[in-house]
Motif scaffolding. Sequence first.
Motif, short mmCIF file in Angstrom:
data_model
loop_
_atom_site.label_atom_id
_atom_site.label_comp_id
_atom_site.label_asym_id
_atom_site.label_seq_id
_atom_site.Cartn_x
_atom_site.Cartn_y
_atom_site.Cartn_z
N SER A 128 0.86 -1.18 0.00
CA SER A 128 0.00 0.00 0.00
C SER A 128 0.90 1.23 0.00
CB SER A 128 -0.88 0.01 1.25
OG SER A 128 -0.09 0.23 2.41
N ALA A 129 0.30 2.39 -0.23
CA ALA A 129 1.08 3.64 -0.18
C ALA A 129 1.66 3.84 1.22
CB ALA A 129 0.20 4.81 -0.58
N ASP A 130 0.91 3.48 2.25
CA ASP A 130 1.43 3.58 3.62
C ASP A 130 2.60 2.63 3.86
OD1 ASP A 130 -0.39 5.56 4.30
OD2 ASP A 130 -1.83 4.15 5.19
N ASP A 131 2.48 1.39 3.35
CA ASP A 131 3.59 0.44 3.46
C ASP A 131 4.85 1.02 2.82
OD1 ASP A 131 2.02 -1.59 4.61
OD2 ASP A 131 1.61 -2.56 2.69
N TRP A 132 4.68 1.59 1.63
CA TRP A 132 5.82 2.14 0.90
C TRP A 132 6.52 3.22 1.73
CZ3 TRP A 132 8.49 0.64 -3.21
CH2 TRP A 132 9.39 1.53 -3.79
N GLU A 133 5.74 4.10 2.31
CA GLU A 133 6.32 5.18 3.13
C GLU A 133 7.04 4.61 4.34
OE1 GLU A 133 6.65 8.44 2.37
OE2 GLU A 133 5.81 7.80 0.46
N GLN A 134 6.45 3.61 4.98
CA GLN A 134 7.05 3.00 6.17
C GLN A 134 8.36 2.29 5.82
OE1 GLN A 134 4.69 -0.03 8.04
NE2 GLN A 134 6.04 -0.17 9.81
N LEU A 135 8.42 1.71 4.63
CA LEU A 135 9.59 0.93 4.24
C LEU A 135 10.69 1.75 3.58
CD1 LEU A 135 7.66 -2.17 2.89
CD2 LEU A 135 9.03 -2.05 4.99
N LYS A 136 10.45 3.02 3.33
CA LYS A 136 11.45 3.85 2.67
C LYS A 136 12.83 3.81 3.33
CE LYS A 136 9.27 7.46 -0.05
NZ LYS A 136 8.92 8.88 -0.08
N PRO A 137 12.92 3.79 4.68
CA PRO A 137 14.27 3.73 5.27
C PRO A 137 15.07 2.50 4.87
CG PRO A 137 12.65 4.37 6.92
CD PRO A 137 11.89 3.97 5.70
N LEU A 138 14.40 1.43 4.49
CA LEU A 138 15.10 0.23 4.03
C LEU A 138 15.67 0.38 2.63
CD1 LEU A 138 12.64 -2.61 5.12
CD2 LEU A 138 14.80 -2.00 6.20
N VAL A 170 17.42 2.85 1.19
CA VAL A 170 18.56 3.72 0.92
C VAL A 170 19.53 2.99 -0.01
CG1 VAL A 170 18.39 5.04 3.05
CG2 VAL A 170 19.77 2.99 3.01
N GLY A 171 20.13 3.72 -0.89
CA GLY A 171 21.08 3.12 -1.82
C GLY A 171 20.48 2.79 -3.18
N PHE A 172 19.16 2.82 -3.29
CA PHE A 172 18.51 2.61 -4.58
C PHE A 172 18.45 3.94 -5.32
CE2 PHE A 172 16.93 -1.04 -2.26
CZ PHE A 172 16.86 -2.03 -3.22
N SER A 173 18.59 3.90 -6.62
CA SER A 173 18.46 5.13 -7.39
C SER A 173 17.00 5.58 -7.37
CB SER A 173 18.91 4.91 -8.84
OG SER A 173 17.96 4.11 -9.54
N SER A 174 16.78 6.86 -7.60
CA SER A 174 15.41 7.37 -7.62
C SER A 174 14.63 6.72 -8.77
CB SER A 174 15.39 8.89 -7.74
OG SER A 174 16.03 9.30 -8.92
N GLN A 175 15.30 6.42 -9.87
CA GLN A 175 14.63 5.77 -11.00
C GLN A 175 14.19 4.35 -10.61
OE1 GLN A 175 17.07 4.97 -14.48
NE2 GLN A 175 15.29 5.18 -15.82
N SER A 176 15.05 3.59 -9.95
CA SER A 176 14.68 2.24 -9.51
C SER A 176 13.51 2.29 -8.54
CB SER A 176 15.87 1.55 -8.84
OG SER A 176 16.86 1.22 -9.78
N LEU A 177 13.57 3.24 -7.61
CA LEU A 177 12.48 3.36 -6.64
C LEU A 177 11.17 3.73 -7.33
CD1 LEU A 177 14.29 5.14 -3.68
CD2 LEU A 177 13.53 2.76 -3.81
N ASP A 178 11.24 4.60 -8.31
CA ASP A 178 10.04 4.99 -9.03
C ASP A 178 9.45 3.80 -9.78
OD1 ASP A 178 8.11 7.00 -10.06
OD2 ASP A 178 9.05 6.48 -11.98
N HIS A 179 10.30 3.03 -10.45
CA HIS A 179 9.82 1.85 -11.17
C HIS A 179 9.15 0.87 -10.21
CE1 HIS A 179 11.92 3.50 -14.48
NE2 HIS A 179 13.03 2.79 -14.42
N ALA A 180 9.83 0.58 -9.10
CA ALA A 180 9.30 -0.38 -8.14
C ALA A 180 8.00 0.12 -7.51
CB ALA A 180 10.34 -0.66 -7.06
N ARG A 181 7.94 1.38 -7.17
CA ARG A 181 6.72 1.94 -6.57
C ARG A 181 5.54 1.83 -7.53
NH1 ARG A 181 4.29 6.14 -7.60
NH2 ARG A 181 6.04 7.16 -8.59
N ARG A 182 5.79 2.14 -8.79
CA ARG A 182 4.70 2.06 -9.78
C ARG A 182 4.17 0.64 -9.92
NH1 ARG A 182 5.42 4.62 -15.17
NH2 ARG A 182 3.22 4.06 -15.23
N VAL A 183 5.05 -0.36 -9.86
CA VAL A 183 4.62 -1.74 -10.00
C VAL A 183 4.03 -2.28 -8.70
CG1 VAL A 183 5.42 -4.12 -10.42
CG2 VAL A 183 6.24 -2.24 -11.87
#
Length: 175
Positions: free
Chosen positions: A80-90, A92-105
């Motif tokens: 969920s969007a809340d899960d994503w926000e809670q897990l953001k600290p884990l 670190v080290g991912f590119s913003s592009q990778s994070l965007d791709h993963a978030r969208r999927v």
Amino acid sequence: MGLHAKQIIRISEAEWAAVQTKLRGFSENTLTLAKQVLVEGLAPPDVARASGVANQTVHTAVKRVKAALEDTTPKDLRLSADDWEQLKPLLVGFSSQSLDHARRVLVERASLASVARDAGVSRQAVNNAVNRVKAKVAPSKAPGLTPCVVWLPEADIAALVALAEQHGWKLKGHE
């Protein structure tokens, strides 16, 4: 880099038989080499010598099979969007592009193909980003677990690792 004794898991013959469906995609040769190390307990150099293959071939077979056995990443992980926000600290080290791709999927439920098309990258690049994020966050989604990101001085890491081993906790990132 070779496999060290502490990196080689050992499994019983019964456990090996039970995971054969998980190992279906591997060649018979890869499974034979890995079984000799993981089940029979032979040293990789001994297996290489007896099989007439290079040490690296045995190490690669063991590494690939071991990774498949340890892969507990759920294939259908959704956040969920809340899960994503809670897990953001884990993450670190991912590119913003990778994070965007993963978030969208994982959050928006977009297809790999549509994310790839929109970003102008290959479907495989999106899939790789999603799988890397899944592998990072999946342990935190197991029932009864709460993620905890801790930044420690180098001198305190050994104490935390010892405590985790004593309690059977799973640590990531201290290798």
